[in-house]
Scaffold this motif. Sequence first.
Motif, PDB file in Angstrom:
ATOM      1  N   GLY A 155       0.784  -1.229   0.000  1.00  0.00           N
ATOM      2  CA  GLY A 155       0.000   0.000   0.000  1.00  0.00           C
ATOM      3  C   GLY A 155       0.817   1.280   0.000  1.00  0.00           C
ATOM      4  N   ARG A 156       2.126   1.162   0.049  1.00  0.00           N
ATOM      5  CA  ARG A 156       2.932   2.385   0.106  1.00  0.00           C
ATOM      6  C   ARG A 156       3.095   3.021  -1.265  1.00  0.00           C
ATOM      7  NH1 ARG A 156       8.537   3.999   2.890  1.00  0.00           N
ATOM      8  NH2 ARG A 156       9.314   5.249   1.179  1.00  0.00           N
ATOM      9  N   ARG A 157       3.270   2.175  -2.252  1.00  0.00           N
ATOM     10  CA  ARG A 157       3.576   2.677  -3.582  1.00  0.00           C
ATOM     11  C   ARG A 157       3.066   1.689  -4.627  1.00  0.00           C
ATOM     12  NH1 ARG A 157       9.748   2.898  -4.114  1.00  0.00           N
ATOM     13  NH2 ARG A 157       9.789   4.306  -2.389  1.00  0.00           N
ATOM     14  N   ALA A 158       2.583   2.201  -5.740  1.00  0.00           N
ATOM     15  CA  ALA A 158       2.150   1.311  -6.821  1.00  0.00           C
ATOM     16  C   ALA A 158       2.657   1.863  -8.140  1.00  0.00           C
ATOM     17  CB  ALA A 158       0.628   1.228  -6.844  1.00  0.00           C
ATOM     18  N   VAL A 159       2.916   0.968  -9.070  1.00  0.00           N
ATOM     19  CA  VAL A 159       3.349   1.415 -10.393  1.00  0.00           C
ATOM     20  C   VAL A 159       2.197   1.193 -11.353  1.00  0.00           C
ATOM     21  CG1 VAL A 159       4.930   0.926 -12.299  1.00  0.00           C
ATOM     22  CG2 VAL A 159       5.777   0.998  -9.959  1.00  0.00           C
ATOM     23  N   GLN A 160       1.886   2.197 -12.122  1.00  0.00           N
ATOM     24  CA  GLN A 160       0.801   2.082 -13.094  1.00  0.00           C
ATOM     25  C   GLN A 160       1.359   2.387 -14.480  1.00  0.00           C
ATOM     26  OE1 GLN A 160      -2.605   4.344 -11.761  1.00  0.00           O
ATOM     27  NE2 GLN A 160      -2.804   3.089  -9.937  1.00  0.00           N
ATOM     28  N   PHE A 161       0.991   1.542 -15.410  1.00  0.00           N
ATOM     29  CA  PHE A 161       1.540   1.623 -16.759  1.00  0.00           C
ATOM     30  C   PHE A 161       0.359   1.547 -17.725  1.00  0.00           C
ATOM     31  CE2 PHE A 161       4.461  -0.967 -19.878  1.00  0.00           C
ATOM     32  CZ  PHE A 161       4.520   0.109 -20.730  1.00  0.00           C
ATOM     33  N   PHE A 162       0.169   2.586 -18.500  1.00  0.00           N
ATOM     34  CA  PHE A 162      -0.982   2.661 -19.397  1.00  0.00           C
ATOM     35  C   PHE A 162      -0.545   2.944 -20.835  1.00  0.00           C
ATOM     36  CE2 PHE A 162      -2.433   4.302 -15.248  1.00  0.00           C
ATOM     37  CZ  PHE A 162      -3.395   3.351 -14.962  1.00  0.00           C
ATOM     38  N   ALA A 163      -1.367   2.491 -21.741  1.00  0.00           N
ATOM     39  CA  ALA A 163      -1.106   2.810 -23.149  1.00  0.00           C
ATOM     40  C   ALA A 163      -2.421   3.191 -23.816  1.00  0.00           C
ATOM     41  CB  ALA A 163      -0.498   1.601 -23.852  1.00  0.00           C
ATOM     42  N   ALA A 164      -2.315   4.061 -24.795  1.00  0.00           N
ATOM     43  CA  ALA A 164      -3.465   4.379 -25.645  1.00  0.00           C
ATOM     44  C   ALA A 164      -3.108   3.822 -27.016  1.00  0.00           C
ATOM     45  CB  ALA A 164      -3.666   5.884 -25.732  1.00  0.00           C
ATOM     46  N   GLU A 165      -4.042   3.142 -27.642  1.00  0.00           N
ATOM     47  CA  GLU A 165      -3.673   2.544 -28.924  1.00  0.00           C
ATOM     48  C   GLU A 165      -4.589   2.966 -30.054  1.00  0.00           C
ATOM     49  OE1 GLU A 165      -3.729  -1.719 -28.233  1.00  0.00           O
ATOM     50  OE2 GLU A 165      -5.749  -1.849 -29.046  1.00  0.00           O
ATOM     51  N   GLU A 166      -4.032   2.882 -31.234  1.00  0.00           N
ATOM     52  CA  GLU A 166      -4.805   3.131 -32.459  1.00  0.00           C
ATOM     53  C   GLU A 166      -4.383   2.055 -33.446  1.00  0.00           C
ATOM     54  OE1 GLU A 166      -4.930   7.955 -31.922  1.00  0.00           O
ATOM     55  OE2 GLU A 166      -4.172   7.171 -33.834  1.00  0.00           O
ATOM     56  N   GLY A 167      -5.346   1.424 -34.051  1.00  0.00           N
ATOM     57  CA  GLY A 167      -5.037   0.364 -35.015  1.00  0.00           C
ATOM     58  C   GLY A 167      -4.191  -0.737 -34.403  1.00  0.00           C
ATOM     59  N   GLY A 168      -4.412  -1.010 -33.106  1.00  0.00           N
ATOM     60  CA  GLY A 168      -3.699  -2.104 -32.451  1.00  0.00           C
ATOM     61  C   GLY A 168      -2.289  -1.762 -31.999  1.00  0.00           C
TER      62      GLY A 168
END
Length: 327
Positions: free
Chosen positions: A195-208
């Motif tokens: 609960g101290r720290r979290a890593v979040q990794f996101f992507a936005a995609e177009e045409g896969g």
Amino acid sequence: MERILDETFSLWGDGLTREAYARFNAAQMKTRWGAAHLHRIALVDGGQLLCTAKRYDLAGWLHGRRVRILGIGAVFTPPPLRGRGYARTLIEEMLRVAQEEEIELALLFSEIGPKYYERIGFLPVRIPDALLTVDVKPGAPAMLVRSGGERDYPEIAAMHALRAEGYEFALDRSVDYLAYAVSKKRLAAGLGPSGRRAVQFFAAEEGGRAVAYLLMTVSGGHPQGNGGVGKRAPLVPPEYWIIEDCGDRDPTGARLGAMLQVLLARMPGERPPTIVGWLPGGFRPPQISAVTEVASSSVMMMRWTGQQIDPLPLEPEKLLYWRGDAF
Ligand SMILES: CC(C)(COP(=O)(O)OP(=O)(O)OC[C@H]1O[C@@H](n2cnc3c(N)ncnc32)[C@H](O)[C@@H]1OP(=O)(O)O)[C@@H](O)C(=O)NCCC(=O)NCCS
């Protein structure tokens, strides 16, 4: 190695147990990139540890030319042995060996201000921490934001290489390097107290294909679970979002700005998080309505390993360098 870990744990343990700190260090060296490019160096006298540092073998583009880079990190002299020139000796030796290996540039991130390293010829590049205010409108932009992953690394490497063309200095980041960099952040969060720290990794995609991405460390709240989009566990605000790395095929970063809006729309009514990152010159997503710059606790410093060849780009806006790439 155990001596080094014992000595440095209180300074760089960062909330980990001693055992987790050892695992954090060992695991980085076991990634494909770490095994080949990250080394622990020590200055010793017989069995005595006099000084230690990490050596990173990096590559980058400087004034459009590819250069090999010596990265120096975690310089440490045991307290009773300080002030005898051991750190200077070790750094100078690292510079000499690098020069012999035709590594031209040396790079470090000082946590103790610039003075000490200036005496060894390093010059500061003062990249400020940028506190971002994102323009939040009711509802979220119609944009698909999904979790980022390994399959995105080739696109991320390509996006970075393309953007790097507009700057005087940037790291050359391979797919293996990206895998190492993401693992390092995840290990630091995963091995730490729950609960101290979290890593979040996101992507936005177009045409896969990923066309924008965001890697951030979230702290201050109490994230439970991995916080994936749509199935986000409740957090106790205010959070602190550190943008470790991001990119966008759009030169202005408009997709990244929309991604931030989507992520903020997950938490209506909560106190907005403090969002901080290093923003390269010219990278201002239009959705960011204000940027407040404050001095960073980590000062980038560089020098040629040998004699000065060309002037170095010391103005932050000439560099493409994400906060998560500091070591
Ligand atoms: C910084 C450090 C590695 C220097 O090691 P060292 O072997 O004592 O270094 P040297 O003997 O080459 O140099 C000592 C000089 O550095 C100076 N110095 C030490 N820490 C300094 C600091 N934070 N800022 C400016 N100067 C500093 C000392 O005052 C001394 O000056 P003097 O030569 O005029 O007496 C050591 O103090 C250390 O391990 N600190 C804790 C870990 C750390 O913060 N590392 C740096 C991470 S970026």
